[in-house]
Design a protein around this motif. Sequence first.
Motif, PDB file in Angstrom:
ATOM      1  N   PHE A 147       0.909  -1.338  -0.085  1.00  0.00           N
ATOM      2  CA  PHE A 147       0.101   0.003   0.037  1.00  0.00           C
ATOM      3  C   PHE A 147       0.968   1.301  -0.088  1.00  0.00           C
ATOM      4  N   ALA A 148       2.123   1.135  -0.484  1.00  0.00           N
ATOM      5  CA  ALA A 148       3.203   2.245  -0.546  1.00  0.00           C
ATOM      6  C   ALA A 148       2.572   3.476  -1.213  1.00  0.00           C
ATOM      7  N   VAL A 149       1.714   3.344  -2.195  1.00  0.00           N
ATOM      8  CA  VAL A 149       1.244   4.658  -2.768  1.00  0.00           C
ATOM      9  C   VAL A 149      -0.219   4.552  -3.070  1.00  0.00           C
ATOM     10  N   ASN A 150      -0.691   5.672  -2.682  1.00  0.00           N
ATOM     11  CA  ASN A 150      -2.305   5.599  -2.958  1.00  0.00           C
ATOM     12  C   ASN A 150      -2.464   6.427  -4.083  1.00  0.00           C
ATOM     13  N   THR A 151      -2.926   5.864  -5.289  1.00  0.00           N
ATOM     14  CA  THR A 151      -3.086   6.600  -6.416  1.00  0.00           C
ATOM     15  C   THR A 151      -3.858   7.965  -6.448  1.00  0.00           C
ATOM     16  N   LEU A 154      -1.530  10.465  -5.083  1.00  0.00           N
ATOM     17  CA  LEU A 154      -0.501  10.646  -5.881  1.00  0.00           C
ATOM     18  C   LEU A 154      -0.730  11.719  -6.882  1.00  0.00           C
ATOM     19  N   TYR A 201      -3.702  11.691   6.017  1.00  0.00           N
ATOM     20  CA  TYR A 201      -4.646  10.687   5.219  1.00  0.00           C
ATOM     21  C   TYR A 201      -4.037   9.418   5.550  1.00  0.00           C
ATOM     22  N   VAL A 204      -4.185   7.949   9.325  1.00  0.00           N
ATOM     23  CA  VAL A 204      -5.345   7.528  10.024  1.00  0.00           C
ATOM     24  C   VAL A 204      -5.966   6.196   9.238  1.00  0.00           C
ATOM     25  N   ASN A 208      -6.269   2.894  11.507  1.00  0.00           N
ATOM     26  CA  ASN A 208      -7.773   2.301  11.499  1.00  0.00           C
ATOM     27  C   ASN A 208      -7.556   0.809  10.722  1.00  0.00           C
ATOM     28  N   TYR A 273      -7.600  14.350  16.987  1.00  0.00           N
ATOM     29  CA  TYR A 273      -8.520  14.840  16.005  1.00  0.00           C
ATOM     30  C   TYR A 273      -8.894  16.623  16.009  1.00  0.00           C
ATOM     31  N   GLN A 277      -8.031  18.523  12.534  1.00  0.00           N
ATOM     32  CA  GLN A 277      -9.316  18.509  11.833  1.00  0.00           C
ATOM     33  C   GLN A 277      -9.218  19.638  10.609  1.00  0.00           C
ATOM     34  N   PHE A 280      -7.359  18.170   7.890  1.00  0.00           N
ATOM     35  CA  PHE A 280      -8.333  17.296   7.091  1.00  0.00           C
ATOM     36  C   PHE A 280      -9.042  18.030   6.068  1.00  0.00           C
ATOM     37  N   VAL A 281      -9.753  19.064   6.560  1.00  0.00           N
ATOM     38  CA  VAL A 281     -10.639  19.904   5.820  1.00  0.00           C
ATOM     39  C   VAL A 281      -9.911  20.398   4.665  1.00  0.00           C
ATOM     40  N   VAL A 284      -9.502  17.762   2.179  1.00  0.00           N
ATOM     41  CA  VAL A 284     -10.725  17.538   1.403  1.00  0.00           C
ATOM     42  C   VAL A 284     -10.511  18.376   0.204  1.00  0.00           C
ATOM     43  N   MET A 285     -10.542  19.802   0.407  1.00  0.00           N
ATOM     44  CA  MET A 285     -10.503  20.828  -0.587  1.00  0.00           C
ATOM     45  C   MET A 285      -9.505  20.525  -1.588  1.00  0.00           C
TER      46      MET A 285
ATOM     47  N   PHE B  30       6.443  -0.526  -7.695  1.00  0.00           N
ATOM     48  CA  PHE B  30       5.237  -0.849  -6.693  1.00  0.00           C
ATOM     49  C   PHE B  30       4.090  -1.041  -7.537  1.00  0.00           C
ATOM     50  N   TYR B  31       3.887  -0.256  -8.729  1.00  0.00           N
ATOM     51  CA  TYR B  31       2.453  -0.553  -9.699  1.00  0.00           C
ATOM     52  C   TYR B  31       2.652  -1.700 -10.483  1.00  0.00           C
ATOM     53  N   SER B 127     -12.493   3.973  13.860  1.00  0.00           N
ATOM     54  CA  SER B 127     -12.181   2.705  13.016  1.00  0.00           C
ATOM     55  C   SER B 127     -13.456   1.579  12.921  1.00  0.00           C
TER      56      SER B 127
END
Lengths: 291, 306
Positions: A147-151, A154, A201, A204, A208, A273, A277, A280-281, A284-285, B30-31, B127
Amino acid sequence: MKTTRYERISLNLIYFVLFLLIIATVYPLLHVVFASFSNPNEIIAHKGLLWKPLGFNLEAYRLVFSNPGIYTGYRNTLFIVVVGVALNLLMTALGAYVLSRKNVMWNKLFMMLITFTMFFSGGLVPFYLVVKGVGLYNTLWSTIIPFAVNTFNLIVMRTSFQAVPDSLEESAKIDGANHFTILFKIIIPLSLPVIAVMGLYYAVEKWNGWFYASIFIQDHNLYPLQIFLREILILSSTDNMTSGSAVGEQFQIGATIKYATIVVATLPILCVYPFIQRFFVKGVMIGALKG
Amino acid sequence: MNKTAFRAKLIRDFVTNKYLYLMMLPVIAFYAVFNYAPMYGVLIAFKEYSPLKGIMDSPWVGLHHFTTFFESYYFLRVLKNTLIISVYSLLFEFPAPILLALLINEVRNKTYRKVVQSATYMPYFISMIVIAGLIRDFTDSGGVINTIYAYFGGDGTAMLQHAGLFRPIYILSEIWQKAGWESIIYLAALMAIDQEQYEAARMDGAGRLKQMWHITLPGILPTIVILFILRMGNLLNVGFEKIILLYNPVVYETADVISSFVYRKGLLEFSWSYSTAVGMFNSIINLILLVLANWLSRRITSNSLW
């Protein structure tokens, strides 16, 4: 400006509806906190809403903290969060930097191949087999490296790197800076807000996360906190914590242990949090701008 | 462009950008390993995969696993459940943050606004395990919700054991967890609306509802459309993490969706090839839905992802 009677009533109605929504979101959490401090016998006998702790009893907390599982859980989760987020940020920044450069011949193709993964994937089983195949099975790395990169992150980071003025890099280049220097000394410091948001991001998500740990990790000593929580909350096994007590007592104390464990495992994130917060807001923007 | 010119360009590009390619290398790796190798692994959907033989040497079985799935009792059940939960979430979950944002937007008192926002975002940080634990606890026979429900004439039994209640529980808890968080994006869009329009509307005597209908909604429509398309692309990706934490065999009838079925068959019962075939069916339908939603939206609103 004059407000009509109708306007005033409708506004009050809106305030009231929102007040009910606040209660509905906050109450379940208060319930957990109250129950965790309560007397186990009273909790079992009690039905319905809980407006204050019933009695005061710290036995559940004592049992939670005397369980070695919670410490291994914390340790493993901390490792996953710290090492994982560091790797996430490094990899995402590297990819975002290269992809934000113009005049790189293959970038268009890279971009296409990367975006495609957002819409199509091999599915759960092939993914599982690959992770197993590269030897990550039953290691903490199985929740980090795959899970090294979240597209999505990126792409967001790339967009923000593109916004850095070219002139800055040009002058750095003239001073003899190479790409690593440009990335770490110019681009990243200038994009700190985005980096911070992405870091949060990822953090968290890592704190979780439980699903992949549940399928990749067998060894109890490697269980992150969430898997430990699952054993208590979903599979309802508090036995290893209450061993030594009589059966009836086990059942009673089990009811409050659940709540105490939730508090212990959720408190850290709920404490940070309020401070994070606004980041995070912002995040999202930033994500929405791309949209 | 002729061949030698292309080669010269290729070499020049590689020489000037070699450090960039070096930086990109880990990302490409990775990809390749974690996204493209599983796509190659989809081949096992057409084979009788055995770990001892590996993907290459396992025997081909053609569409056998697909036909088995289509002919099985589970096909209609999981497809129906997936579609129903998706459509419900589109109908109830999708508008919830929009409504919440519209309500919050009416609040002029800064402190109250902040309290509402902080409270409604909060569940997003908790969670899934804890959420599922809370749902189980609250809907249990002696749980809070059940006690209230019993007061209004409910039967007071463990709600998660009732096939008919699984979907409402699922959808309501999703709203509880995500509506506040998802409202942020709409609130941002609301801020961007020109305030003068409201003043002009008030001059013309438009009330709160009229203003909402003629100014606010059109103002956030592009945001709504984009989020709607993204949602459509994931229509069949019902979040199985929560489902597998909440369901039990008694409620499979209404709770089992394609992705939870894939999980159970593949990782608990080790029917790897079969499960992969089912997962592939899911991915393809998703892709079609995304393309369809995008096309529709471009025709109707001229907003689209590509």
